[in-house]
Scaffold this motif. Structure first.
Motif, mmCIF file in Angstrom:
data_model
loop_
_atom_site.group_PDB
_atom_site.id
_atom_site.type_symbol
_atom_site.label_atom_id
_atom_site.label_comp_id
_atom_site.label_asym_id
_atom_site.label_seq_id
_atom_site.Cartn_x
_atom_site.Cartn_y
_atom_site.Cartn_z
ATOM 1 N N PHE A 583 0.419 -1.768 -0.183
ATOM 2 C CA PHE A 583 -0.203 0.292 -0.366
ATOM 3 C C PHE A 583 0.728 1.499 -0.360
ATOM 4 N N PRO A 585 0.482 5.368 0.425
ATOM 5 C CA PRO A 585 -0.883 6.919 0.436
ATOM 6 C C PRO A 585 -1.020 7.134 -1.454
ATOM 7 N N ALA A 586 -2.559 7.671 -1.213
ATOM 8 C CA ALA A 586 -2.608 8.671 -2.755
ATOM 9 C C ALA A 586 -2.010 9.755 -3.004
ATOM 10 N N PHE A 587 -1.430 10.065 -2.137
ATOM 11 C CA PHE A 587 -0.725 11.132 -2.358
ATOM 12 C C PHE A 587 0.439 11.886 -2.198
ATOM 13 N N LEU A 589 2.710 12.292 -0.044
ATOM 14 C CA LEU A 589 2.709 13.161 1.949
ATOM 15 C C LEU A 589 3.623 14.146 1.684
ATOM 16 N N GLY A 591 4.621 15.787 -0.010
ATOM 17 C CA GLY A 591 4.730 17.293 -0.923
ATOM 18 C C GLY A 591 3.652 17.913 -0.666
ATOM 19 N N ALA A 592 2.636 17.256 0.019
ATOM 20 C CA ALA A 592 1.687 18.432 0.235
ATOM 21 C C ALA A 592 1.740 19.044 1.817
ATOM 22 N N LEU A 593 2.946 18.700 2.301
ATOM 23 C CA LEU A 593 3.399 19.671 3.083
ATOM 24 C C LEU A 593 4.075 21.313 2.821
ATOM 25 N N ARG A 597 4.842 24.831 5.274
ATOM 26 C CA ARG A 597 6.652 25.200 5.437
ATOM 27 C C ARG A 597 6.373 25.883 4.524
ATOM 28 N N ASP A 604 12.587 21.707 9.016
ATOM 29 C CA ASP A 604 13.183 21.015 10.232
ATOM 30 C C ASP A 604 12.395 19.300 10.365
ATOM 31 N N TRP A 606 10.888 17.342 11.286
ATOM 32 C CA TRP A 606 8.993 17.527 11.775
ATOM 33 C C TRP A 606 8.186 17.681 10.441
ATOM 34 N N ALA A 607 9.283 18.864 9.718
ATOM 35 C CA ALA A 607 8.073 18.938 8.852
ATOM 36 C C ALA A 607 8.645 17.667 7.529
ATOM 37 N N HIS A 608 9.317 17.332 7.781
ATOM 38 C CA HIS A 608 9.180 16.635 6.579
ATOM 39 C C HIS A 608 8.631 14.456 6.799
ATOM 40 N N LEU A 609 8.257 15.177 5.520
ATOM 41 C CA LEU A 609 7.322 13.115 5.830
ATOM 42 C C LEU A 609 8.090 12.100 4.928
ATOM 43 N N SER A 610 8.688 11.070 4.866
ATOM 44 C CA SER A 610 9.204 10.597 3.950
ATOM 45 C C SER A 610 8.490 8.857 3.443
#
Ligand SMILES: Cc1cc2nc3c(=O)[nH]c(=O)nc-3n(C[C@H](O)[C@H](O)[C@H](O)COP(=O)(O)O)c2cc1C
Ligand code: SF4
Ligand code: SF4
Ligand code: SF4
Ligand code: FES
Lengths: 610, 240, 181
Positions: A583, A585-587, A589, A591-593, A597, A604, A606-610
């Motif tokens: 699975f 994610p549909a989008f 993650l 990029g949606a932050l 930012r 920092d 916490w401002a990113h998701l891998s």
């Protein structure tokens, strides 16, 4: 309300409105001219046209919003639309378009700040044998490369009117590589009509029947049957209905020159160099069903053919082949009016075409009733493809048996193919039906071909294992497209391109296609971006099933063909792109932050998701 | 009334010129539908009414019935596909039922309940759509519009006004209003128009009616749309 | 009863209002029956901060910021069965009403026009979870096994759902228990 940008629009529009009279069926033609004039359709023009034609404003807005060559918001003075067919892409369209945008400081899909230019993609413009291609304010540009784009950018910066651009930019070659009985044999205008008049209309219908000619637009319906259904519908009516002044209830004959299927450009060549054959066929058909009026519905991309075609019509009128008392036959009256489309693939579907001819949004009608009983303005109407009419002219001239002797039993005559993609000699090839894919590939100089998309995105993907298959209604039916893919091509890219095409061209009338083509495109985008999983493939199959079974018309029914065919025949091209995970994610993650930012200035951990 | 069709094995009479849907409605057999309303000309766009007639998938609201036609309607296969169509309608718009005055009276929602839709499953489009509160008596919230064109037909064919129309294409299709500003308040729309009464969803809502009927007592709160429709407009009668 | 291994359940609220959890408490005295069958891991009721391996994870609320994703992924990793509870987890729900508003406008409205604690500045403290452009339902971020709609789902629906699930039946709601509002 915003201040009126065009307070005196009425004066500007007056000559256009006058030329078209108060005829609401000419709404699309009027809107095309307004678009040419203002580079968009100003809201004031919408109101003005509505009151002139006595139509609800919402209806005019509805039509203006439907066609992609019309625009309700500002477009550049120069609107450059790059053909987005897969063959243009294989010839370097994405890089060229970006290069051109950089040169002109404009983003794709946007209008430059000075309102001078806008650059975007458009569906296949039918120049696949001489791509990459584009349209500038509706006029075709071919064989684009950096040199040509440099020149074009310069012309735009100098604000040179398109009419004054060098002619070589607009040169469109026929590229006829293999002529047959349609393209290779001389035709004397009037020969078909003369033979028909000698034989009689009824006997000519019998010849059509004997010829076993089937429609060349894709569906392959037997032409003689269509004509006689129309005949029967009229006969039935004549018993009960009031007749018009001519003594006949009105009926129509329509030539479908929408040629929107990506990769198809054979009608372009027929209209450019064999228009007599096409109009002759229409005239023969008109005599058989008793129509006095015909339409040629010409796709907007081919507007450059409008003047030459009008000239052919004028010549035919002068020669007594159109107009009243054709070839001296009292009471035999017929004429053809050309109407232009404005960028909508769906208008090739016959009932949507009729809606468009009536000046409406091109949405397929409910059937029954079929056009042969209730078509243009609710009257019996025959809609046939350009090539079908060309064949009909030959049959009228030479007889049904002569025609039936070519091809196979179920697919008589010849078929014109438009060949493009990875081959040495792209262009137009006419073959008797029954020819194998292998022979064609040899003739056009395709080496190491991995696959061929026969009949465009809505047709069939033929893999290298199936090259023994034959072009014929009983095996590989085709409207004419034949796009070749070399072994090194990524077949996923083709399927991805085709899903984009269908999502862009769905008319939006029915739920499964309006939403389903978008969902399909989103999943393909996700896979292309490297985020696909096996679950996404299952979803694609599922969507394909819904599109195929629940859609309203042929567009939706075939919108999943490329994905399903590619999944079946080239599963590897998908699998190589998938993540092993079950699975994703549909989008995007992370990029949606990005917006947040930027707003907070954070970067920092916490401002990113891998 | 000699001609008949069968729907899921049940024999149903019809008259020439009737569609499968007409015959079903007359016999109070429920075929799911959203864009159809027997008061108006059939439209055929939502595709929820798709049935298998003599083995072929057709829209029952537009397909004429013919003698001996065998229609499959309530099969698992069809209902699975219909559920997916309903899901598509949910995700292409912005349907936040908890915030919607139509909830409980909404046909889209009711069909979804009836088909047992537990989630929209597809990814949401979250489109930007306009809300128009300019009219003194009516809200137009395009977030909930399913493009069924019932309001278009009602205004055109019954009210003789053409207040509504469709513009755009494909997923960009949108409801437009017949006024220079494009706003409902500047059109000749009236709350007494038929077009104000026909929206199956909460896209057209009459102002100052909010929660007159409490949640829990609304049309589909206790009865499925299938039960409601099979009881017919007069209500109360038992189905054979 | 006691010697049977209890089903371990975790639950959390992401971009939600805890209304679904309140509705869970509305099963009233049936809570005792439930406690016979289950034990709770991380839930708003237990004050356990992280989720450990569980049989069932129940998630209320949609995904509106980066922290929601961390919690949700932890649940997915640890829970054999993941349940989306309530409208927000399933459609984005009320928080998704902000999806029509530009994020920049949201920030300005909250921090700049209203003044507030930061003195008109937009905070950039790493402790604050960073919001997404849009609020999403949880099934767009992780795989979800079951959906329990409602805003909130009625207590009876939650009870029916859980008892079905615990008994190994495919959960099925009665018509009147299935609601999106
Ligand atoms: C989406 C769609 C697009 C079509 N486009 C064309 C077209 O561009 N040209 C054409 O001749 N037929 C096209 N057709 C087929 C027409 O509906 C129709 O069958 C055809 O014009 C009949 O002519 P024929 O019998 O001579 O083939 C299209 C059909 C569909 C469903
Ligand atoms: S299938 Fe697609 S193109 Fe055809 S009517 Fe439906 S939405 Fe329009
Ligand atoms: S219109 Fe119907 S489905 Fe949409 S939000 Fe309102 S109640 Fe829900
Ligand atoms: S506003 Fe309502 S009635 Fe009109 S098209 Fe939209 S959903 Fe249908
Ligand atoms: S009810 Fe028949 S298509 Fe909508």
């Amino acid at each position: 309300m915003e201040p009126c940008e065009f307070p005196h629009i009425g004066e500007h529009l007056a000559p256009i409105m006058e030329r078209h009279g108060g005829d609401a069926t000419r709404l699309l033609q009027i809107l095309r001219e307004v678009q040419d004039c203002f580079h968009f359709i100003p809201p004031e023009a919408v109101s003005c046209i509505a009151s002139h034609l006595k139509l609800p404003r919402a209806q005019v807005e509805g039509v203006a919003g439907f066609y992609s060559f019309l625009s309700l918001s500002h477009q550049g003075e120069y609107r450059v639309l790059f053909s987005d067919n897969i063959t243009d892409n294989m010839l370097g369209k994405p890089e060229l378009m970006q290069y051109f945008c950089n040169k002109l400081w404009v983003e794709p899909g946007k209008v430059s700040e000075d309102n001078l230019v806008s650059v975007d993609s458009t569906s296949c413009t039918g120049m696949c044998d001489q791509g990459p291609a584009a349209l500038v304010n509706g006029w075709p540009l071919t064989s684009l490369d950096r040199n040509r784009l440099d020149l074009i950018a310069e012309l735009i910066r100098m604000k040179k009117p398109v009419a004054e651009w060098p002619a070589m930019l607009f040169e469109v070659r026929d590229n006829i590589r293999r002529p047959g009985m349609l393209l290779g044999e001389p035709f004397e205008p009037g020969a078909g009509i003369r033979a028909m008049l000698a034989r009689g209309a009824e006997a000519t219908l019998s010849e059509m029947d004997v010829s076993n000619l089937r429609g060349r637009g894709g569906a392959g319906f037997k032409t003689a049957s269509k004509w006689s259904f129309c005949h029967a519908a009229i006969a039935e009516e004549e018993g009960s209905m009031i007749c018009d002044v001519g003594g006949n209830p009105e009926r129509f004959i329509v030539c479908n020159a929408d040629e929107g299927e990506p990769g198809t450009f054979k009608d372009r060549v027929l209209l450019a160099s064999y228009a007599d054959l096409v109009f002759e066929g229409m005239t023969v058909g008109a005599r058989v069903i008793g129509a006095r009026k015909g339409f040629l519905y010409l796709r907007g991309e081919y507007r450059y053919l409008l003047q030459p075609l009008e000239a052919v019509l004028a010549r035919r009128r002068a020669a007594g082949l159109l107009g009243e008392n054709i070839l001296g036959e009292t009471g035999f009256a017929f004429d053809v009016e050309i109407r232009l489309g404005a960028g909508a693939y769906i208008c090739g579907e016959e009932s949507a075409l009729i809606e468009s001819l009536e000046g409406k949004r091109g949405r397929p009608r409910n059937r029954p009733p079929f056009p042969v009983t209730s078509g243009y303005k609710g009257r019996p109407t025959v809609v046939d493809n350009v090539e079908t009419f060309a064949c009909a002219a030959r049959i009228a001239e030479k007889g049904g048996a002569w025609f039936a002797a070519m091809g196979t039993a179920q697919s008589t005559g010849t078929k014109i193919l438009s060949i493009s993609g990875d081959c040495a000699r792209p262009g137009i090839y006419e073959y008797p039906f029954g020819v194998t894919v292998e022979e064609i590939l040899r003739d056009c100089g395709a080496e190491d071909a991995h696959a061929v998309q026969v009949s465009g995105p809505s047709g069939t993907l033929v893999s290298w294992q199936e090259y023994g298959r034959r072009i014929a209604f009983e095996d590989l039916p085709t409207a004419g497209a034949f796009m070749v893919f070399h072994r090194q091509r990524e077949m996923f890219a083709a399927a991805h391109n085709f899903t984009r095409f269908f999502a862009h061209e769905s008319c939006g009338f029915c739920t499964p296609c309006r939403v389903g083509t978008q969902l399909q495109k989103k999943i393909m985008d996700k896979i292309a971006g490297g985020h696909g999983t096996p679950a996404d493939l299952e979803e694609l199959k599922h969507l394909g099933h819904i599109l195929g079974s629940m859609s309203h018309c042929g567009l939706g029914h075939s919108a999943a063909n490329p994905v399903l065919d590619t999944l079946r025949k080239f599963p590897g091209t998908f699998e190589r792109k998938l993540k092993a995970l079950s699975f994703e994610p549909a989008f995007d993650l992370d990029g949606a932050l990005e917006t947040a930012r930027k707003i907070t200035g954070r970067d920092d951990e916490w401002a990113h998701l891998s | 009334m000699s001609k008949t069709i069968t729907i899921d094995g049940k024999t149903i009479p019809f008259m020439d010129g009737q569609t499968i849907m007409d015959a079903a409605l007359a016999a109070r057999v429920y075929i799911p539908h959203l864009c159809h309303n027997p008061e108006f000309k059939p439209h055929g766009s939502c595709k929820l009414c798709t049935v298998k007639a003599n083995g072929r998938l057709v829209s029952s609201c537009t397909m004429p019935a013919c003698e001996g036609m065998e229609v499959e309607n309530g099969t698992k296969e069809l209902n699975d596909e219909r559920r997916d169509l309903v899901r598509m309608l949910f995700v292409e718009g912005n349907h936040l039922c908890p915030t919607c005055e139509k909830s409980g009276n909404c046909q889209l929602q009711a069909v979804a309940y009836c088909l047992g839709m537990m989630s929209p499953r597809y990814n949401h489009f979250y489109p930007q759509r306009e809300v128009d509160a300019s009219h003194p008596d009516v809200f137009l919230d395009r977030n909930r519009c399913i493009l069924c064109e019932l309001c278009v037909r009602a205004s055109r064919d019954v009210d003789g006004k053409n207040v509504f129309g469709l513009s755009g294409r494909g997923i960009g299709s949108r409801l437009v209003v017949n006024s220079c500003s494009g706003r409902l308040g500047d059109s000749d729309f009236a709350v007494s128009d038929k077009a104000a009464q026909v929206c199956p969803t909460g896209a057209i809502l009459i102002k100052r009616q909010g929660f007159k009927v409490p949640i829990g007592q609304r049309i589909y709160d206790h009865k499925t749309i299938c039960q409601v429709e099979s009881q017919g407009k007069t209500g109360g009668e038992e189905d054979e | 009863m006691n010697d049977r291994k209890k089903v371990r359940i975790a639950s959390c609220s992401l971009a939600g209002c805890f209304g679904c959890h309140m509705s869970l408490l509305d099963i009233d005295e049936r809570l005792f029956d439930l406690l016979d069958l289950v034990e709770f891991d991380r839930t708003p009721l237990t004050d356990i901060k992280h989720c450990s391996p569980c049989d069932v994870g129940i998630v209320e609320g949609g995904v509106c910021n980066a922290e929601n994703v961390h919690v949700l992924k932890e649940f997915r990793k640890n829970c054999k069965v993941l349940v989306a509870m309530g409208a927000c987890a399933i459609t984005g729900g009320l928080p998704a009403m902000r999806n029509n508003i530009d994020l920049w406008d949201c920030f300005q409205e909250v921090y700049q026009y209203e003044g507030g604690l930061e003195g008109g500045r937009i905070p950039n403290d790493p402790e604050l979870p960073l919001p997404f452009d849009k609020v999403h339902p949880i099934y767009e971020v992780v795989k979800v096994d079951y959906f329990l709609p409602g805003c909130p789902p009625p207590a009876d629906a939650i009870w029916k759902f859980l008892t079905d699930l615990l008994a190994g039946r495919e959960p099925k709601l009665d018509y009147e228990q299935l609601h999106y509002d």
